[in-house]
Write a protein that holds these residues in place. Structure first.
Motif, PDB file in Angstrom:
ATOM      1  N   CYS A   1       1.104  -1.324   0.215  1.00 26.57           N
ATOM      2  CA  CYS A   1      -0.095  -0.030   0.093  1.00 26.57           C
ATOM      3  C   CYS A   1       1.267   1.774   0.037  1.00 26.57           C
ATOM      4  O   CYS A   1       1.314   1.300   1.232  1.00 26.57           O
TER       5      CYS A   1
ATOM      6  N   GLN B   1      -0.264   4.305   0.484  1.00 25.15           N
ATOM      7  CA  GLN B   1      -0.104   5.509   1.460  1.00 25.15           C
ATOM      8  C   GLN B   1      -0.036   5.061   2.856  1.00 25.15           C
ATOM      9  O   GLN B   1       1.246   6.516   3.268  1.00 25.15           O
ATOM     10  N   CYS B   2       0.137   3.928   3.011  1.00 25.07           N
ATOM     11  CA  CYS B   2       0.813   3.611   4.572  1.00 25.07           C
ATOM     12  C   CYS B   2       1.913   2.781   4.386  1.00 25.07           C
ATOM     13  O   CYS B   2       2.481   2.609   5.318  1.00 25.07           O
TER      14      CYS B   2
ATOM     15  N   CYS C   1      -4.617   2.885   8.234  1.00 29.87           N
ATOM     16  CA  CYS C   1      -4.827   3.597   6.997  1.00 29.87           C
ATOM     17  C   CYS C   1      -6.171   3.190   6.011  1.00 29.87           C
ATOM     18  O   CYS C   1      -6.782   1.815   6.324  1.00 29.87           O
TER      19      CYS C   1
ATOM     20  N   CYS D   1      -5.818   0.950   2.642  1.00 32.10           N
ATOM     21  CA  CYS D   1      -5.886  -0.652   2.304  1.00 32.10           C
ATOM     22  C   CYS D   1      -6.501  -1.462   3.261  1.00 32.10           C
ATOM     23  O   CYS D   1      -6.606  -1.990   4.330  1.00 32.10           O
TER      24      CYS D   1
HETATM   25 ZN    ZN Z   1      -2.482   1.382   3.604  1.00 39.65          ZN
END
Ligand code: ZN
Ligand code: ZN
Length: 364
Positions: free
Chosen positions: A159, A161-162, A181, A184
């Motif tokens: 992922c 994002q994280c 997050c 995900c």
């Molecule tokens: Zn994530």
């Protein structure tokens, strides 16, 4: 090496703390000190290991007893004590609560659920030990995607994002807040194309036949633990355990008392008075015992070593035969005549029993 701190001090509990207090104290420390929450903080990591070690010892009644008696010098502690390599699997229950997805944190793939099943045994099987086949339906990693959940030829992606951590940090004023997050949903990975077999779950149900070896001497309710035979863990995590609860069937001829089997044998007055050989059931057939002349109703005769073996290897119990006097409800004319002669010959004169109220003796 510097002197080790007292385990009770490490956890901040009294020496008499019960299991619940220990667990609470350890959970609290683990929450504060866990390496995931203190990246790069070596002091926190060392304290975390120290607390984990203390909990590992104090939460085990046997190790705790040893520690209470001998402290850190306790014999045979070399192995269990101080070994924190497997701390995460050892405390799966606790970390499952604290760092599981619901709590917002994530520390690698979680362990699969435990599975419980039952197995019925006869008393003879419990006595002798037995190998049994067992069918268990459980989740196993999907064969198509090998548990990843991604369609063949594709891989789950980390992922963005994280960065795969499953959680993201927000600053709110000077506070940093950590949340799951949103991209995900705490998983740390994104599956673009789900595996068609398991629809991205990574599992399939599978009925498996296992052979279990049941040791001699188990009791009704004894439980076997088959490590790693439980449900597959999510995202390729380690499997849970399989617990097999043993149900030992009643045998109407015997009453089990620990390692001894009690049984009742019907005997006649002449057999008690004159002595006799009578047969007693065993788990594999029957055996003969000597009833001594002058035996009393309720007396016991033991067949040594024909009871149940001790699971701890402390020998085998006995079959204890309780002599039960049976008085005939009707007599043949001939038997009646003889019995009357016996009574007249002094059979009716009974010496008072000195051993107890109304001649009743407490046996067993
Ligand atoms: Zn994530
Ligand atoms: Zn699959």
């Amino acid at each position: 090496m510097s002197a080790k701190k007292d385990y009770y001090e490490v956890l901040g509990v009294a020496r008499g703390a019960d299991a619940g207090e220990l667990k609470r104290a350890y959970r609290k420390l683990a929450m504060e000190l866990h390496p995931d929450k203190n990246p790069g903080n070596h002091q926190a990591e060392a304290s975390f290991k120290e607390a984990s070690e203390a909990y590992q010892v104090l939460s085990d009644p046997e190790k705790r007893q040893m520690y209470d008696r001998f402290g850190h010098e306790a014999p045979r502690m070399g192995q269990g004590f101080g070994d924190v390599g497997d701390i995460f699997s050892a405390f799966g229950d606790i970390f499952g609560d604290i760092f599981g997805q619901r709590a917002g944190g994530r520390r690698g793939p979680g362990r699969g659920a435990d599975v419980e099943t039952q197995l019925v045994l006869t008393l003879l099987e419990a006595q002798a030990g037995v190998k049994k086949d067992l069918k268990v339906a459980r989740r196993v990693p999907c064969a198509t995607c090998k548990g990843s959940g991604a369609a063949p030829g594709t891989q789950p992606e980390t992922c963005q994002q994280c960065g795969g951590r499953g959680q993201v940090m927000h600053s709110q004023g000077f506070l940093m807040i950590q949340t799951t997050c949103p991209v995900c949903r705490g998983d740390g990975r994104i599956i673009r194309k789900a595996c068609p077999t398991c629809e991205g779950q990574g599992f399939e149900r599978h009925e498996e036949e296992l052979q279990v070896t049941i040791p001699a001497g188990v009791e009704d309710g004894s439980t076997l633990r088959l490590a790693g035979r439980g449900e597959a863990g999510p995202r390729g995590g380690p499997p849970g355990n399989l617990f097999v609860v043993l149900r030992v069937q009643e045998d109407e001829r015997f009453e089990r008392d620990g390692v001894d089997l009690h049984t009742e044998i019907a005997v006649s007055f002449p057999q008690l008075a004159l002595g006799a050989k009578v047969s007693v059931p065993t788990l594999t057939g029957e055996s003969e015992i000597d009833v001594r002349a002058g035996s009393q109703p309720g007396d016991t005769v033991a067949l040594r070593g024909l009871g149940m073996p001790s699971l701890e290897g402390r020998g085998t119990g006995d079959i204890v035969a309780h002599l039960k006097l049976v008085v005939p409800k009707t007599l043949s004319p001939e038997a009646e005549q003889h019995l009357r002669s016996y009574a007249e010959a002094g059979g009716d004169k009974i010496a008072p029993e000195k051993t107890g109220l109304f001649g009743r003796k407490k046996k067993r």
